[in-house]
Write an enzyme that holds these catalytic residues in place. Structure first.
Site, PDB file in Angstrom:
ATOM      1  N   HIS A  61      10.736 -31.922   4.683  1.00 38.84           N
ATOM      2  CA  HIS A  61      12.131 -32.186   4.318  1.00 38.84           C
ATOM      3  C   HIS A  61      12.231 -33.219   3.197  1.00 38.84           C
ATOM      4  CE1 HIS A  61      14.147 -30.115   7.757  1.00 38.84           C
ATOM      5  NE2 HIS A  61      12.986 -30.351   8.340  1.00 38.84           N
TER       6      HIS A  61
ATOM      7  N   SER B 119       9.680 -23.541   8.031  1.00 36.42           N
ATOM      8  CA  SER B 119      10.494 -22.343   8.223  1.00 36.42           C
ATOM      9  C   SER B 119      11.309 -21.984   6.991  1.00 36.42           C
ATOM     10  CB  SER B 119      11.423 -22.530   9.429  1.00 36.42           C
ATOM     11  OG  SER B 119      10.663 -22.691  10.598  1.00 36.42           O
TER      12      SER B 119
ATOM     13  N   LYS C 184      17.564 -20.883  14.321  1.00 38.07           N
ATOM     14  CA  LYS C 184      16.859 -20.201  13.235  1.00 38.07           C
ATOM     15  C   LYS C 184      17.690 -19.092  12.595  1.00 38.07           C
ATOM     16  CE  LYS C 184      13.026 -22.550  13.677  1.00 38.07           C
ATOM     17  NZ  LYS C 184      12.322 -23.299  12.618  1.00 38.07           N
TER      18      LYS C 184
ATOM     19  N   ASP D  58      18.429 -27.074   5.208  1.00 40.73           N
ATOM     20  CA  ASP D  58      19.074 -26.746   6.480  1.00 40.73           C
ATOM     21  C   ASP D  58      19.607 -27.966   7.219  1.00 40.73           C
ATOM     22  OD1 ASP D  58      16.465 -27.551   6.974  1.00 40.73           O
ATOM     23  OD2 ASP D  58      16.072 -26.072   8.533  1.00 40.73           O
ATOM     24  N   ARG D  59      18.890 -29.080   7.188  1.00 40.31           N
ATOM     25  CA  ARG D  59      19.345 -30.277   7.884  1.00 40.31           C
ATOM     26  C   ARG D  59      20.059 -31.261   6.948  1.00 40.31           C
ATOM     27  NH1 ARG D  59      17.670 -30.403  13.127  1.00 40.31           N
ATOM     28  NH2 ARG D  59      15.890 -29.100  13.687  1.00 40.31           N
TER      29      ARG D  59
ATOM     30  N   ARG E 233       8.048 -35.482  13.648  1.00 42.68           N
ATOM     31  CA  ARG E 233       7.912 -34.032  13.844  1.00 42.68           C
ATOM     32  C   ARG E 233       6.980 -33.438  12.790  1.00 42.68           C
ATOM     33  NH1 ARG E 233      12.072 -31.327  16.941  1.00 42.68           N
ATOM     34  NH2 ARG E 233      12.191 -29.500  15.597  1.00 42.68           N
ATOM     35  N   ASP E 234       7.152 -33.853  11.554  1.00 42.29           N
ATOM     36  CA  ASP E 234       6.308 -33.362  10.464  1.00 42.29           C
ATOM     37  C   ASP E 234       5.105 -34.269  10.235  1.00 42.29           C
ATOM     38  OD1 ASP E 234       8.219 -31.381  10.134  1.00 42.29           O
ATOM     39  OD2 ASP E 234       9.355 -32.570   8.694  1.00 42.29           O
TER      40      ASP E 234
ATOM     41  N   HIS F  27       3.878 -29.052  12.326  1.00 38.74           N
ATOM     42  CA  HIS F  27       3.372 -27.714  12.047  1.00 38.74           C
ATOM     43  C   HIS F  27       1.865 -27.768  11.804  1.00 38.74           C
ATOM     44  CE1 HIS F  27       7.617 -26.558  10.377  1.00 38.74           C
ATOM     45  NE2 HIS F  27       7.608 -26.755  11.680  1.00 38.74           N
TER      46      HIS F  27
ATOM     47  N   ASP G 156       8.115 -22.775  17.576  1.00 34.48           N
ATOM     48  CA  ASP G 156       8.319 -23.911  16.675  1.00 34.48           C
ATOM     49  C   ASP G 156       9.144 -25.005  17.338  1.00 34.48           C
ATOM     50  OD1 ASP G 156       8.201 -25.372  14.275  1.00 34.48           O
ATOM     51  OD2 ASP G 156      10.159 -24.617  13.678  1.00 34.48           O
TER      52      ASP G 156
ATOM     53  N   HIS H 276       7.581 -28.558  18.719  1.00 33.00           N
ATOM     54  CA  HIS H 276       7.896 -29.883  18.178  1.00 33.00           C
ATOM     55  C   HIS H 276       8.086 -30.942  19.261  1.00 33.00           C
ATOM     56  CE1 HIS H 276       8.035 -29.227  13.919  1.00 33.00           C
ATOM     57  NE2 HIS H 276       8.971 -28.305  13.980  1.00 33.00           N
TER      58      HIS H 276
ATOM     59  N   ASP I 214       6.189 -17.472  10.396  1.00 32.78           N
ATOM     60  CA  ASP I 214       6.473 -18.183   9.153  1.00 32.78           C
ATOM     61  C   ASP I 214       5.559 -19.382   8.949  1.00 32.78           C
ATOM     62  OD1 ASP I 214       7.602 -19.344  11.382  1.00 32.78           O
ATOM     63  OD2 ASP I 214       9.380 -20.070  10.344  1.00 32.78           O
ATOM     64  N   HIS I 215       4.927 -19.858  10.033  1.00 26.81           N
ATOM     65  CA  HIS I 215       3.973 -20.969  10.004  1.00 26.81           C
ATOM     66  C   HIS I 215       3.476 -21.168  11.416  1.00 26.81           C
ATOM     67  CE1 HIS I 215       6.926 -23.558  11.970  1.00 26.81           C
ATOM     68  NE2 HIS I 215       7.810 -23.126  11.102  1.00 26.81           N
TER      69      HIS I 215
ATOM     70  N   ASP J 161       8.289 -17.632  15.228  1.00 24.12           N
ATOM     71  CA  ASP J 161       8.273 -18.932  14.572  1.00 24.12           C
ATOM     72  C   ASP J 161       7.289 -19.883  15.257  1.00 24.12           C
ATOM     73  OD1 ASP J 161       9.243 -21.287  13.093  1.00 24.12           O
ATOM     74  OD2 ASP J 161      11.015 -20.055  12.737  1.00 24.12           O
TER      75      ASP J 161
ATOM     76  N   ARG K  98      14.983 -30.320   1.454  1.00 26.53           N
ATOM     77  CA  ARG K  98      15.194 -29.098   2.226  1.00 26.53           C
ATOM     78  C   ARG K  98      16.644 -29.018   2.683  1.00 26.53           C
ATOM     79  NH1 ARG K  98      11.526 -26.972   7.321  1.00 26.53           N
ATOM     80  NH2 ARG K  98      13.205 -26.013   8.510  1.00 26.53           N
TER      81      ARG K  98
ATOM     82  N   ARG L 270      15.382 -38.636  13.827  1.00 28.85           N
ATOM     83  CA  ARG L 270      15.922 -37.443  13.166  1.00 28.85           C
ATOM     84  C   ARG L 270      16.561 -36.445  14.125  1.00 28.85           C
ATOM     85  NH1 ARG L 270      11.072 -33.690  10.965  1.00 28.85           N
ATOM     86  NH2 ARG L 270      12.666 -32.099  11.191  1.00 28.85           N
TER      87      ARG L 270
END
Length: 549
Positions: free
Chosen positions: A135, A74, A356, A283-284, A165-166, A494, A422, A426, A463-464, A23, A281, A202
C-alpha cells in the site's frame, strides 16, 4: 480496439468458463507453515493429480512491481489477471517519479507546498507506516519530507497507520526506531518542526475498504483531523503501553493514539493546511479520501468539509476522478479481457463478497468502476467481525450464487474471488486459516460438479499467496523462526510463493494441454481464458498457458 477472432482449434465449451480466484492460496515451501497443504482439501488434491496443472508467479516483476523481492497483492494481481499484460504498478511508478524528480516538479506537489508556506500552516502526511510496498513505502514518505525541508516547509505532521500485515505482525517498533532517527536528523538544525501527530493500527482506523466498516474511517478522522483520543508523549510510548495492556495484540489492531505536548494535541488538521495521503494503492484509500473531498458526507458526522488542500499519492479511481489531486499518475490500463469479451457479445458474471468485490470488478477491469455492456456484478455483504471469528466468511453464499449462474445458462464467462485464504491468512490464527481453506475447497468441489453437469470448463488460480506461508523464516538460513518457548513465529504478510493454475475440463472437449511458456505469471490467465472460450488472444497479451484442439 480490434475484435477478437476465433482461434479455429476449439469453439469453446457448451457450458460456461468459470475462473475461480482463490485469494491467498499459494504453494508453500515449508510443510509446517503451509496451511493450504495442512488443510483437508480433497477437491484441490484431486485436481492437482487429474486436471491440467502448472505453477506461475504472482509477485514481483510478474505483476509490475519493482523486483522479485516484492510480494504480490490483490490489487496488482487482479489487474494482471484481468488485462493479460504486465504494467508498472504503484510502487514502481512512485519509485520512478521520486527518482526522476517528476513527483516534486508536478503542479500538485508545488500547490500543496506553496499553500503551507503562504499560510505558515502545516503539511500533513497520512499513510501506512512500513516498507511492505503493498500500500505504501516508508522510503516514499522520507523522500517527501526531505524535499519539503529543501523547499522551506517549516512544519510537518505525520499520522502513521501501523502495518503488521504486509510486514511481520509485531515489527512496528523497528520502524519507529528508524523514523525517530530520521526525524532527529531532519530537525537537527533547530529550524524545522517535523513530528508524529497521531496514528493507530491499520485494521482499527482509517484504512477501511469497500464501505465495509465506516466506523474505522470515523475513528481515523477523529484521531488525525480533530486530535481526539488517548494522549501519549511519543509513538513508542503508545505502542508499548497498548502491548502491556493487551499482551499478544498485533500491530494491525493497535488502538488509535494522539501525540500531545502540554496537554494539547501536536497536530490536528486545521483550515489552511495541506494533506497528503501517501498510500499508492487505491482500495483502502478511497473512503478517507471521500471524507476529505465530499461536499456532503452521510457515512459519519464529519462536520463541515475542512478547508485544506488534499492529495493522494495516486489517483485511486479513474472513473470517479478520485482524488481530485494526486502526485503520481496510475498505470493507464486499457483493453482488458472484460472489454474484449463484452465487445464479442460474451455475457459475463463477476462476484465476490465485500472484502474482494472491488478486486474482481474494479481492479479486474483495469481500475475501471463501470461495467461493460455484457457484465453483471454481484456483491455478497461481508461479515463485520474479525475474520478469525468467521473464517468461512461468505464462501458458501458465493458458491451458491455461482452454481445458480452456471445452471442458468445465461453466462459464458463467470469469475469469482474467494477471499478466505488472504483475509483469514492475515490474522495469523492458523486454526482459522485451516478452516478458511477447507471452506474454499468445499466451494471448489461444488463448482466442479456444476461445471461438469453444464459441460463447462473451470480455471482455478490465485492472485498471490498467503495461507501457504504462515510462519516467519530466517532470510539467511531459510529455517522457520521460533520464539523462546519453541513456537513458530506467526507471519501475516503475503508470500513470495508460486500459485497454482488448474484447468478442469470434464468433457475434455478442449483437449487442453500445457503450452511452452517462458517465465509464466498470472497475467497469462487472460489469454488462457480467451483460448478456452474459443478466441485468439490479442497479440500483445502474455500467451495462453494451454493449447487446445
Amino acid at each position: 480496439m480490434e475484435e477478437l477472432r476465433k482461434n479455429g482449434a476449439f469453439d469453446g465449451p457448451e457450458g460456461p468458463l468459470v475462473l475461480v480466484i482463490m485469494d491467498g492460496v499459494g504453494i508453500g515451501k515449508y510443510p509446517e507453515s503451509d496451511f493450504v497443504k495442512i488443510a483437508h482439501t480433497p477437491n484441490l488434491d484431486w485436481l492437482r493429480t487429474h486436471a491440467v496443472y502448472t505453477q506461475v508467479k504472482a509477485h514481483g516483476t510478474a505483476v509490475g512491481l519493482p523486483d522479485d523481492t516484492d510480494m504480490g497483492n490483490s490489487e496488482v494481481g487482479h489487474n494482471a489477471i484481468g488485462c493479460g499484460r504486465v504494467f508498472s504498478q504503484g510502487a514502481a511508478l512512485v519509485d520512478q517519479a521520486i527518482a526522476s524528480g517528476s513527483l516534486f516538479e508536478g503542479a500538485v506537489w508545488k500547490e500543496l507546498a506553496a499553500n503551507v508556506k503562504d499560510h505558515q500552516s502545516t503539511l500533513h502526511f497520512i499513510g501506512l507506516f512500513s516498507d511492505g510496498n503493498v500500500h505504501s513505502n516508508l522510503n516514499h514518505l522520507e523522500a517527501m519530507l526531505r524535499r519539503a525541508k529543501a523547499e522551506g516547509v517549516q512544519k510537518a505532521r505525520i499520522h502513521p497507520l501501523i502495518d503488521g500485515r504486509d510486514v511481520p505482525p509485531t515489527s512496528v517498533l523497528d520502524y519507529v526506531e528508524r523514523f525517530d532517527k530520521f526525524l532527529e536528523g531532519i530537525n537537527a538544525d533547530g529550524t524545522l518542526d517535523y513530528c508524529v501527530a497521531s496514528g493507530g493500527g491499520r485494521m482499527h482506523i482509517t484504512m477501511d475498504r469497500y464501505n465495509a466498516d465506516w466506523s474505522m474511517v470515523e475513528r481515523g478522522w477523529n484521531t488525525h483531523v480533530r486530535g481526539q483520543g488517548r494522549y501519549f508523549a511519543t509513538m513508542r510510548e503508545a505502542v508499548e503501553t497498548f502491548r502491556k495492556e493487551k499482551p499478544g495484540i498485533l500491530d494491525q489492531d493497535l488502538p488509535a493514539f494522539v501525540i500531545a505536548h502540554d496537554g494539547a494535541p501536536v497536530g490536528p488538521i486545521l483550515a489552511g493546511d495541506s494533506v497528503i495521503f501517501f498510500n499508492f494503492r487505491g482500495d483502502r484509500s478511497l473512503e478517507i479520501t471521500k471524507a476529505f473531498e465530499a461536499e456532503a458526507l452521510s457515512e459519519f458526522d464529519r462536520g463541515p468539509k475542512p478547508d485544506v488542500r488534499y492529495a493522494g499519492m495516486m489517483q485511486y479511481d479513474g472513473d470517479l476522478c478520485v482524488p481530485e489531486k494526486y502526485l503520481v499518475s496510475p498505470p493507464a490500463i486499457d483493453r482488458t479481457m472484460s472489454e474484449y469479451l463484452s465487445n464479442a457479445g460474451v455475457k459475463q458474471f463477476a462476484i465476490s463478497e465485500t472484502q474482494k468485490y472491488g478486486h474482481v470488478t474494479y481492479f479486474f477491469n483495469g481500475n475501471n468502476s463501470g461495467k461493460f455492456a455484457t457484465e453483471t456484478w454481484r456483491e455478497i455483504p461481508s461479515d463485520i467481525c474479525p475474520f478469525e471469528q468467521a473464517p468461512r466468511m461468505k464462501a458458501t453464499e458465493i458458491t451458491d450464487a455461482v452454481v445458480t449462474a452456471i445452471k442458468s445458462g445465461e453466462y459464458r464467462f463467470i469469475r469469482l474471488n474467494y477471499p478466505n485464504g488472504d483475509m483469514v491468512g492475515h490474522t495469523g490464527v492458523t486454526d482459522a486459516v485451516k478452516t478458511a481453506i477447507e471452506a474454499v475447497d468445499e466451494g471448489v468441489g461444488r463448482i466442479m460438479e456444476a461445471v461438469k453437469n453444464a459441460k463447462g470448463i473451470a480455471v482455478f488460480s490465485a492472485d498471490h499467496g498467503n495461507s501457504d506461508d504462515m510462519y516467519e523464516a530466517d532470510k539467511k538460513t531459510g529455517q522457520l523462526k521460533r520464539d523462546a518457548a519453541g513456537k513458530f513465529l506467526p507471519k501475516t504478510a503475503h508470500s513470495l510463493n508460486l500459485v497454482p493454475v488448474i484447468v478442469y475440463d470434464p468433457t475434455n472437449g478442449s483437449r487442453a494441454r500445457l503450452a511452452q511458456v517462458a517465465d509464466p505469471g498470472i497475467a497469462n490467465l487472460a489469454a488462457t481464458c480467451m483460448t478456452l472460450l474459443g478466441f485468439q488472444p490479442p497479440a500483445d497479451y502474455t500467451p495462453s498457458l494451454v493449447e487446445v484442439g
